[in-house]
Design a protein around this motif. Structure first.
Motif, PDB file in Angstrom:
ATOM      1  N   VAL A 197     -28.637  28.671  63.931  1.00 14.20           N
ATOM      2  CA  VAL A 197     -28.278  30.084  64.073  1.00 14.20           C
ATOM      3  C   VAL A 197     -28.515  30.479  65.518  1.00 14.20           C
ATOM      4  CG1 VAL A 197     -28.749  32.455  63.353  1.00 14.20           C
ATOM      5  CG2 VAL A 197     -28.838  30.604  61.674  1.00 14.20           C
ATOM      6  N   VAL A 198     -27.500  31.059  66.146  1.00 16.10           N
ATOM      7  CA  VAL A 198     -27.558  31.426  67.559  1.00 16.10           C
ATOM      8  C   VAL A 198     -27.259  32.912  67.698  1.00 16.10           C
ATOM      9  CG1 VAL A 198     -26.608  31.039  69.852  1.00 16.10           C
ATOM     10  CG2 VAL A 198     -26.752  29.135  68.238  1.00 16.10           C
ATOM     11  N   ASP A 199     -28.174  33.640  68.327  1.00 12.24           N
ATOM     12  CA  ASP A 199     -27.977  35.064  68.589  1.00 12.24           C
ATOM     13  C   ASP A 199     -27.974  35.256  70.102  1.00 12.24           C
ATOM     14  OD1 ASP A 199     -27.861  37.796  68.633  1.00 12.24           O
ATOM     15  OD2 ASP A 199     -29.910  38.121  67.925  1.00 12.24           O
ATOM     16  N   ILE A 200     -26.790  35.457  70.682  1.00 12.15           N
ATOM     17  CA  ILE A 200     -26.654  35.651  72.126  1.00 12.15           C
ATOM     18  C   ILE A 200     -26.735  37.143  72.411  1.00 12.15           C
ATOM     19  CG2 ILE A 200     -25.228  35.242  74.166  1.00 12.15           C
ATOM     20  CD1 ILE A 200     -23.801  33.025  72.602  1.00 12.15           C
ATOM     21  N   GLY A 201     -27.849  37.578  72.964  1.00 12.97           N
ATOM     22  CA  GLY A 201     -28.033  38.992  73.265  1.00 12.97           C
ATOM     23  C   GLY A 201     -27.747  39.303  74.714  1.00 12.97           C
ATOM     24  N   GLY A 202     -28.106  40.520  75.119  1.00 17.37           N
ATOM     25  CA  GLY A 202     -27.906  40.905  76.504  1.00 17.37           C
ATOM     26  C   GLY A 202     -28.960  40.320  77.421  1.00 17.37           C
ATOM     27  N   VAL A 230     -26.339  37.561  78.050  1.00 16.96           N
ATOM     28  CA  VAL A 230     -25.112  37.744  78.828  1.00 16.96           C
ATOM     29  C   VAL A 230     -25.348  38.560  80.095  1.00 16.96           C
ATOM     30  CG1 VAL A 230     -23.569  37.460  76.856  1.00 16.96           C
ATOM     31  CG2 VAL A 230     -24.437  39.743  77.399  1.00 16.96           C
ATOM     32  N   ALA A 231     -26.258  39.537  80.046  1.00 12.18           N
ATOM     33  CA  ALA A 231     -26.509  40.362  81.231  1.00 12.18           C
ATOM     34  C   ALA A 231     -27.445  39.662  82.209  1.00 12.18           C
ATOM     35  CB  ALA A 231     -27.093  41.712  80.814  1.00 12.18           C
ATOM     36  N   THR A 232     -28.533  39.085  81.716  1.00 17.09           N
ATOM     37  CA  THR A 232     -29.505  38.460  82.616  1.00 17.09           C
ATOM     38  C   THR A 232     -28.963  37.188  83.253  1.00 17.09           C
ATOM     39  OG1 THR A 232     -30.524  37.541  80.608  1.00 17.09           O
ATOM     40  CG2 THR A 232     -31.591  39.437  81.606  1.00 17.09           C
ATOM     41  N   LEU A 233     -28.155  36.419  82.507  1.00 10.12           N
ATOM     42  CA  LEU A 233     -27.557  35.210  83.088  1.00 10.12           C
ATOM     43  C   LEU A 233     -26.524  35.584  84.144  1.00 10.12           C
ATOM     44  CD1 LEU A 233     -27.378  32.128  83.084  1.00 10.12           C
ATOM     45  CD2 LEU A 233     -25.697  32.288  81.244  1.00 10.12           C
ATOM     46  N   ARG A 234     -25.733  36.613  83.873  1.00  7.92           N
ATOM     47  CA  ARG A 234     -24.763  37.086  84.876  1.00  7.92           C
ATOM     48  C   ARG A 234     -25.485  37.498  86.157  1.00  7.92           C
ATOM     49  NH1 ARG A 234     -22.880  42.935  83.775  1.00  7.92           N
ATOM     50  NH2 ARG A 234     -25.113  43.080  84.217  1.00  7.92           N
ATOM     51  N   ASP A 235     -26.591  38.229  86.019  1.00  7.14           N
ATOM     52  CA  ASP A 235     -27.312  38.719  87.200  1.00  7.14           C
ATOM     53  C   ASP A 235     -27.891  37.586  88.034  1.00  7.14           C
ATOM     54  OD1 ASP A 235     -26.688  41.239  86.345  1.00  7.14           O
ATOM     55  OD2 ASP A 235     -28.686  41.717  85.559  1.00  7.14           O
ATOM     56  N   GLN A 236     -28.229  36.467  87.378  1.00 11.23           N
ATOM     57  CA  GLN A 236     -28.794  35.321  88.115  1.00 11.23           C
ATOM     58  C   GLN A 236     -27.794  34.735  89.104  1.00 11.23           C
ATOM     59  OE1 GLN A 236     -31.745  33.580  87.994  1.00 11.23           O
ATOM     60  NE2 GLN A 236     -32.822  34.407  86.223  1.00 11.23           N
ATOM     61  N   THR A 248     -20.064  37.997  72.293  1.00  6.84           N
ATOM     62  CA  THR A 248     -19.358  36.849  72.882  1.00  6.84           C
ATOM     63  C   THR A 248     -18.584  36.091  71.812  1.00  6.84           C
ATOM     64  OG1 THR A 248     -20.978  36.550  74.654  1.00  6.84           O
ATOM     65  CG2 THR A 248     -19.659  34.631  74.031  1.00  6.84           C
ATOM     66  N   VAL A 249     -19.263  35.745  70.727  1.00  7.50           N
ATOM     67  CA  VAL A 249     -18.643  34.925  69.682  1.00  7.50           C
ATOM     68  C   VAL A 249     -17.504  35.685  69.010  1.00  7.50           C
ATOM     69  CG1 VAL A 249     -19.060  33.629  67.571  1.00  7.50           C
ATOM     70  CG2 VAL A 249     -20.815  33.706  69.324  1.00  7.50           C
ATOM     71  N   ALA A 297     -17.057  40.508  82.929  1.00  7.55           N
ATOM     72  CA  ALA A 297     -18.101  39.680  83.543  1.00  7.55           C
ATOM     73  C   ALA A 297     -19.043  39.133  82.490  1.00  7.55           C
ATOM     74  CB  ALA A 297     -18.875  40.497  84.574  1.00  7.55           C
ATOM     75  N   LEU A 298     -19.365  39.961  81.497  1.00 11.65           N
ATOM     76  CA  LEU A 298     -20.290  39.537  80.445  1.00 11.65           C
ATOM     77  C   LEU A 298     -19.706  38.435  79.579  1.00 11.65           C
ATOM     78  CD1 LEU A 298     -21.709  42.990  79.276  1.00 11.65           C
ATOM     79  CD2 LEU A 298     -22.837  41.301  80.738  1.00 11.65           C
ATOM     80  N   ILE A 299     -18.387  38.456  79.370  1.00 18.88           N
ATOM     81  CA  ILE A 299     -17.799  37.444  78.484  1.00 18.88           C
ATOM     82  C   ILE A 299     -17.937  36.059  79.097  1.00 18.88           C
ATOM     83  CG2 ILE A 299     -15.423  37.617  79.390  1.00 18.88           C
ATOM     84  CD1 ILE A 299     -16.543  36.933  75.744  1.00 18.88           C
ATOM     85  N   MET A 300     -17.934  35.957  80.417  1.00 21.04           N
ATOM     86  CA  MET A 300     -18.030  34.631  81.025  1.00 21.04           C
ATOM     87  C   MET A 300     -19.461  34.089  80.976  1.00 21.04           C
ATOM     88  SD  MET A 300     -15.022  34.017  81.342  1.00 21.04           S
ATOM     89  CE  MET A 300     -15.325  32.325  81.819  1.00 21.04           C
TER      90      MET A 300
END
Length: 370
Positions: free
Chosen positions: A159-164, A215-221, A266-267, A322-325
């Motif tokens: 089970v995968v929960d991709i949050g912000g 999605v938000a923290t990875l984008r910011d990195q 995302t999913v 941006a978040l979708i990527m």
């Protein structure tokens, strides 16, 4: 930042025995609110059979975690946006005369130095009492919300929960559970991820992890990387590096009997793109099964579109391009590790898990799965 795990048993603490309260009115309404790094979402629902009927809802992008990576604090503007959204939630709760509710905040408030101060501000300005929940409870709630989508043929489940702001992964072994009981065994994990004595067949949690990248923290990195394809590749490999301590990462997994259930914007966006929907339709997306190859095709299409093309795509739009990527980078990393012919798309998450847990505790679900 290293992924975090729970310490101790992980089960909810046992309560001191008290007299059994009166059974709640079966017509009573329940509220569940999830304040995440990017979005504020709420459901108001009524118990119905072994599930519930939604009578009101709210969802808004508040970008609470904006700037958190740099400052370690929630900004005044992001808190002001969130308070405005929560006032609308308060109005809906009051209008529907909701008495039973669970209102929670997740990764942004866990990480922010002023997260607890913000909880007190919310109480003062809206009257809403919110809890900052820990990663294990967040993972448990995601798991039980997705249990109805678990196939009776599944023996190993991710089970995968991709949050912000974070991504929760839970690996569950249900091979010893009779097939017809497998979804119910998943539901019973609301009590904790560690084995407890029970007369029911038990699902075994092999391992779970909370990766502090969403999605938000990875984008910011990787905001400083200009090339779209290069940024995507770096995000995907960077996320995979954070899986090294997750026990199943070291094992190759056969596709037969293995299922991934993914819950996130995302999913569901990837699923809508796969179906070619011009307008989002939850009835077509929730429960849809996709293969690794189908998902990879959609992600390659996003890269070919580029930032401008993604902005114009009705399934993605200006706010999410941006978040979708970054979300797709996480998804690709997971499928690189564990390819599957059965990824089930879940348009559900913490709010549904909060509702199931409340209603189950109150005993208002008929033939409830707990």
């Amino acid at each position: 930042m290293a992924p975090r795990r729970s310490k101790g048993t992980g089960a909810f603490p046992r309560a001191v025995e008290t007299p059994v309260p009166a059974r709640p009115d079966p017509d009573a309404l329940y509220a569940a609110l999830d304040l995440g790094t990017n979005s504020c979402r709420m459901l108001i629902a009524q118990p119905k059979g072994s599930g519930f009927h939604v009578v009101d809802s709210f969802s808004k992008s508040v970008q609470l975690g904006s700037g958190l990576e740099k400052t370690g604090r929630l900004s005044r503007s992001s808190m002001a946006r969130t308070i405005q959204a929560l006032r609308i939630c308060q109005q809906k709760i009051n209008r529907n005369r909701v008495k039973r509710m669970r209102l929670v905040a997740t990764e942004a408030c866990r990480r922010a130095k002023n997260g607890r101060d913000f909880m007190r501000q919310i109480k003062r300005e809206t009257g809403l009492s919110m809890d900052i929940i820990q990663p294990e409870e967040e993972a448990r709630l995601a798991v039980i919300s997705c249990a109805p989508l678990v196939s009776t043929k599944t023996e190993q489940l991710l089970v995968v929960d991709i949050g912000g702001g974070s991504t929760e992964l839970v690996w569950i072994d249900i091979s010893s559970v009779p097939r017809r009981d497998r979804p119910s065994a998943i539901m019973r994990l609301h009590a904790g991820f560690h084995t407890v004595e029970s007369p029911f067949p038990a699902a075994k949690v092999v391992d779970w992890i909370s990766v502090p990248l969403g999605v938000a923290t990875l984008r910011d990195q990787f905001n400083d990387v200009e090339d779209d394809a290069a940024r995507f590749a770096l995000m995907s490999w960077f996320f995979e590096e954070h899986l090294a301590d997750f026990a199943p990462y070291k094992d190759e997994q056969a596709r037969e009997g293995f299922q991934i259930v993914g819950t996130s914007g995302t999913v569901t966006t990837v699923a809508a793109s796969h179906l070619g929907l011009k307008r989002y339709d939850r009835t077509k997306v929730d429960g849809l099964r996709m293969t690794s190859d189908q998902i990879d095709k959609v992600i390659r299409g996003y890269l070919e579109l580029g930032p401008q093309g993604r902005r114009r795509d009705p399934r993605i739009g200006e706010d999410r391009q941006a978040l979708i990527m970054s979300g797709a980078a996480i998804l690709q990393a997971l499928l690189r590790c564990w390819p599957t012919d059965r990824l089930s798309v879940a348009d559900r998450g913490l709010r549904e898990g909060l509702l199931y847990a409340q209603m189950s505790a109150d005993g208002v679900l008929e033939d409830g799965p707990f």
